[in-house]
Scaffold this motif. Structure first.
Motif, mmCIF file in Angstrom:
data_model
loop_
_atom_site.group_PDB
_atom_site.id
_atom_site.type_symbol
_atom_site.label_atom_id
_atom_site.label_comp_id
_atom_site.label_asym_id
_atom_site.label_seq_id
_atom_site.Cartn_x
_atom_site.Cartn_y
_atom_site.Cartn_z
ATOM 1 N N ALA A 45 -14.535 -0.618 20.262
ATOM 2 C CA ALA A 45 -13.945 -0.547 21.602
ATOM 3 C C ALA A 45 -14.100 -1.883 22.326
ATOM 4 N N VAL A 46 -15.256 -2.526 22.143
ATOM 5 C CA VAL A 46 -15.501 -3.834 22.768
ATOM 6 C C VAL A 46 -14.554 -4.877 22.197
ATOM 7 N N VAL A 47 -14.313 -4.828 20.873
ATOM 8 C CA VAL A 47 -13.377 -5.765 20.245
ATOM 9 C C VAL A 47 -11.987 -5.619 20.854
ATOM 10 N N PHE A 48 -11.553 -4.372 21.027
ATOM 11 C CA PHE A 48 -10.215 -4.123 21.584
ATOM 12 C C PHE A 48 -10.097 -4.632 23.018
ATOM 13 N N PHE A 49 -11.071 -4.281 23.856
ATOM 14 C CA PHE A 49 -10.987 -4.684 25.264
ATOM 15 C C PHE A 49 -11.267 -6.182 25.449
ATOM 16 N N SER A 50 -12.051 -6.770 24.552
ATOM 17 C CA SER A 50 -12.260 -8.224 24.618
ATOM 18 C C SER A 50 -10.972 -8.960 24.292
ATOM 19 N N LEU A 51 -10.164 -8.366 23.416
ATOM 20 C CA LEU A 51 -8.850 -8.930 23.075
ATOM 21 C C LEU A 51 -7.973 -8.997 24.324
ATOM 22 N N ILE A 52 -7.976 -7.931 25.097
ATOM 23 C CA ILE A 52 -7.185 -7.890 26.336
ATOM 24 C C ILE A 52 -7.747 -8.859 27.370
ATOM 25 N N PHE A 53 -9.075 -8.844 27.521
ATOM 26 C CA PHE A 53 -9.712 -9.669 28.548
ATOM 27 C C PHE A 53 -9.527 -11.153 28.279
#
Length: 343
Positions: free
Chosen positions: A290-298
């Motif tokens: 989940a962190v990987v996914f949201f870090s991609l967006i951020f």
């Protein structure tokens, strides 16, 4: 620590995060060049250190590595630029095929009771604007590679100092061994991640190229390079890389060929990204999915497209930094993958 003091600390961390993020976004163009230079120099620095160890003069080793990088850079730029320009020049010829494909799809759904208006669909898609976007993308490719030259210049300066950089760090952190250990861990993690990612991305691009050649898809080398580059973007990179080749297959071949091509894309990406890469990574990047996914967006929002390429590395860096401080260790735990054991 009292509840009031802890609340003040949390408010301070939040404020610092907002200010730093705003600063990074405002100076994103400079920050991207700096980050890429540091990471590229970090990956190449073992070559300079090895050259010093075996007695190769520093200047000769530096010139050799720099020459190899420039040859690779201009080779990739030439292939991408010529292939992409040729692809864009042929876009108008695909317009009629796309319209015909849409009409065929509408007639197919109409047989099963789904009434659709092909004219309305064509107006909504506005195919001509897609061609204009494609033509403008050629200029963006040239702009991207012109900025890459600045990265190479920055890398060359950092690379030249690589053999003595370790001594500088030892002097700076002589009274703070934990900070030196954190930096060493960061350096090793980045090198390992990018070395493995370069290898698996090369395999991905190479096998995609072979499959596209077999199915006689136009611009196979361009889509192979695209597969190589976008493999660095987690979650969505491989999906985006497959779209142009699948679309060309649908326009120039038949649905059966396109389905087979889609299957091969799935096989290649799953075998390499989900089986080979985790084995090579060992414990992996240590980040929650989940962190990987949201870090991609951020990071994509903060630093643009390059931020998406560097999302995992930048988040790993933050995790290592948070883990080294007892007051922020809880943030590192939140970022961690719960399925991995923490040391």
């Amino acid at each position: 620590m009292s509840y009031k003091e802890s609340s003040v600390n949390y408010l301070f961390y939040l404020s610092a995060f907002v200010i730093v993020t705003a600063g990074l976004k405002a100076a994103s163009e400079i920050v991207v060049i700096l980050l890429l230079s540091i990471i590229l120099a970090s990956i190449l620095s073992p070559l300079m250190i090895y050259a010093k160890r075996v007695g190769i003069p520093k200047f000769i080793a530096f010139l050799t590595i720099l020459t190899l990088i420039l040859v690779l850079f201009f080779g990739v730029f030439y292939i991408l630029n010529t292939s992409f320009k040729d692809f864009i020049s042929n876009l108008p010829s695909y317009e009629a095929k796309i319209k015909s494909l849409i009409v065929t799809a509408v007639n197919f759904f109409d047989k099963y009771g789904f009434s659709l208006d092909p004219k309305a669909i064509l107006e909504e898609l506005d195919i001509s604007s897609l061609f204009k976007f494609g033509a403008g993308a050629v200029g963006n490719v040239s702009l991207f590679f012109s900025k890459t030259l600045f990265v190479l210049i920055g890398t060359s300066f950092l690379l030249f100092e690589a053999p003595i950089f370790g001594k500088k760090l030892s002097t700076i952190f002589k009274n703070n061994p934990s900070a030196l250990n954190s930096f060493t861990l960061f350096s090793k993690t980045v090198k390992k991640y990018f070395t493995i990612k370069l290898f698996t991305s090369f395999l991905t691009g190479f096998f995609i190229f072979l499959v596209l050649i077999y199915f006689k898809i136009q611009y196979a080398i361009l889509w192979g390079l695209l597969g190589f580059l976008l493999n660095f973007i987690p979650v969505i990179g491989s999906i985006i890389a497959s779209i142009p080749a699948l679309l060309l297959s649908l326009l120039n071949h038949d649905i059966s060929t396109t389905l087979w091509l889609m299957l091969w894309y799935l096989i290649i990406n799953n075998l390499i990204s989900n089986i080979l890469e985790p084995k090579l990574m060992g414990q992996g990047v240590g980040l929650s999915p989940a962190v990987v996914f949201f870090s991609l967006i951020f990071w994509g929002w903060v630093l643009g497209a390059v931020g998406m390429f560097l999302a995992v590395v930048l988040t790993m860096t933050l995790k290592i930094a948070f883990d080294s401080n007892k007051n922020t260790k809880w943030i590192a735990i939140l970022l961690s993958d719960p399925s991995k054991k923490r040391g």
